[in-house]
Design a protein around this motif. Structure first.
Motif, PDB file in Angstrom:
ATOM      1  N   VAL A 242       1.077  -0.006   6.407  1.00 24.42           N
ATOM      2  CA  VAL A 242       1.092   0.254   4.967  1.00 24.42           C
ATOM      3  C   VAL A 242       2.294  -0.368   4.274  1.00 24.42           C
ATOM      4  O   VAL A 242       2.292  -0.507   3.047  1.00 24.42           O
ATOM      5  CB  VAL A 242       1.044   1.769   4.650  1.00 24.42           C
ATOM      6  CG1 VAL A 242      -0.264   2.370   5.119  1.00 24.42           C
ATOM      7  CG2 VAL A 242       2.238   2.498   5.231  1.00 24.42           C
TER       8      VAL A 242
ATOM      9  N   VAL B  34      -7.286   0.480   5.333  1.00 24.94           N
ATOM     10  CA  VAL B  34      -5.953   0.338   5.922  1.00 24.94           C
ATOM     11  C   VAL B  34      -5.784   1.293   7.098  1.00 24.94           C
ATOM     12  O   VAL B  34      -5.560   0.867   8.227  1.00 24.94           O
ATOM     13  CB  VAL B  34      -4.841   0.567   4.866  1.00 24.94           C
ATOM     14  CG1 VAL B  34      -3.468   0.425   5.498  1.00 24.94           C
ATOM     15  CG2 VAL B  34      -4.989  -0.409   3.707  1.00 24.94           C
TER      16      VAL B  34
ATOM     17  N   VAL C 247       0.821  -4.470   4.077  1.00 27.45           N
ATOM     18  CA  VAL C 247      -0.446  -4.794   3.418  1.00 27.45           C
ATOM     19  C   VAL C 247      -0.249  -4.671   1.910  1.00 27.45           C
ATOM     20  O   VAL C 247       0.340  -3.705   1.416  1.00 27.45           O
ATOM     21  CB  VAL C 247      -1.580  -3.861   3.887  1.00 27.45           C
ATOM     22  CG1 VAL C 247      -2.863  -4.123   3.113  1.00 27.45           C
ATOM     23  CG2 VAL C 247      -1.821  -4.030   5.382  1.00 27.45           C
TER      24      VAL C 247
ATOM     25  N   ILE D 250       0.841  -1.193   0.000  1.00 28.94           N
ATOM     26  CA  ILE D 250       0.000   0.000   0.000  1.00 28.94           C
ATOM     27  C   ILE D 250       0.880   1.249   0.000  1.00 28.94           C
ATOM     28  O   ILE D 250       0.578   2.227  -0.677  1.00 28.94           O
ATOM     29  CB  ILE D 250      -0.959  -0.021   1.205  1.00 28.94           C
ATOM     30  CG1 ILE D 250      -1.984  -1.134   1.035  1.00 28.94           C
ATOM     31  CG2 ILE D 250      -1.647   1.327   1.376  1.00 28.94           C
ATOM     32  CD1 ILE D 250      -2.838  -1.039  -0.218  1.00 28.94           C
TER      33      ILE D 250
ATOM     34  N   VAL E 156      -6.574  -4.872  -0.657  1.00 31.68           N
ATOM     35  CA  VAL E 156      -7.317  -3.641  -0.404  1.00 31.68           C
ATOM     36  C   VAL E 156      -8.066  -3.136  -1.635  1.00 31.68           C
ATOM     37  O   VAL E 156      -9.085  -2.475  -1.518  1.00 31.68           O
ATOM     38  CB  VAL E 156      -6.346  -2.545   0.113  1.00 31.68           C
ATOM     39  CG1 VAL E 156      -7.072  -1.238   0.364  1.00 31.68           C
ATOM     40  CG2 VAL E 156      -5.628  -3.011   1.367  1.00 31.68           C
TER      41      VAL E 156
END
Length: 156
Positions: free
Chosen positions: A63, A56, A66, A20, A71
């Motif tokens: 971050v 998130v 993930v 992410i 997401v």
């Protein structure tokens, strides 16, 4: 006027395996609120700044660990570069989205068209404002029905 006349081209998809943080850095560098996810040949999803915040940040997830695939929105509503702009607007309204990935005639992702693109470059900028109102309105009512039109935020 067709989608090809107003869309953003040269969109480089983010890998679903990217973190992410990597995707957010790309968004910041490109000054965009969404990135396409997949490869040059196949679209797998779209990741918006709203996805990052709601899936998130709100949950306090890391971050840096993930992955985008965990997401991203994988239910995609798309359009073709040769579609009339009116059809793209209709799709955005019906699906209550602000962005549509654009595919070429062979189904490959080639860009993105946003409600903002349609408002800035389309024939009727006021129509984009009205579409945004229609897209946002159901979310406002669901978020805070006691506050009427000013409550909540529109969907990304």
């Amino acid at each position: 006027m067709i989608v090809a006349d107003v869309m953003s081209r040269g969109i480089d998809p983010v890998s679903p395996e990217a973190t992410i943080q990597q995707a957010a850095i790309r968004m910041a560098e490109d000054d965009v609120g969404a990135v396409l996810v997949g490869s040059d040949d196949q679209l797998e999803g779209i990741l918006t700044d709203r996805d990052i915040i709601l899936r998130v940040v709100v949950d306090g997830l890391d971050v840096t660990s993930v992955r985008v695939r965990d997401v991203m929105s994988s239910t995609l509503f798309t359009c073709n570069e040769m579609d009339p702009v009116a059809d793209a607007l209709k799709e955005m309204t019906e699906r209550q989205v602000r962005r549509l990935p654009v595919l070429d005639s062979e189904g490959r992702p080639i860009g993105l068209v946003t409600l903002s693109d349609l408002g800035k470059r389309g024939r009727d900028p006021g129509q984009a404002t009205e579409i945004l109102r229609e897209i946002a309105e159901p979310h406002r009512r669901e978020a805070r029905p006691d506050k009427g039109e000013d409550a909540g935020t529109p969907q990304s």
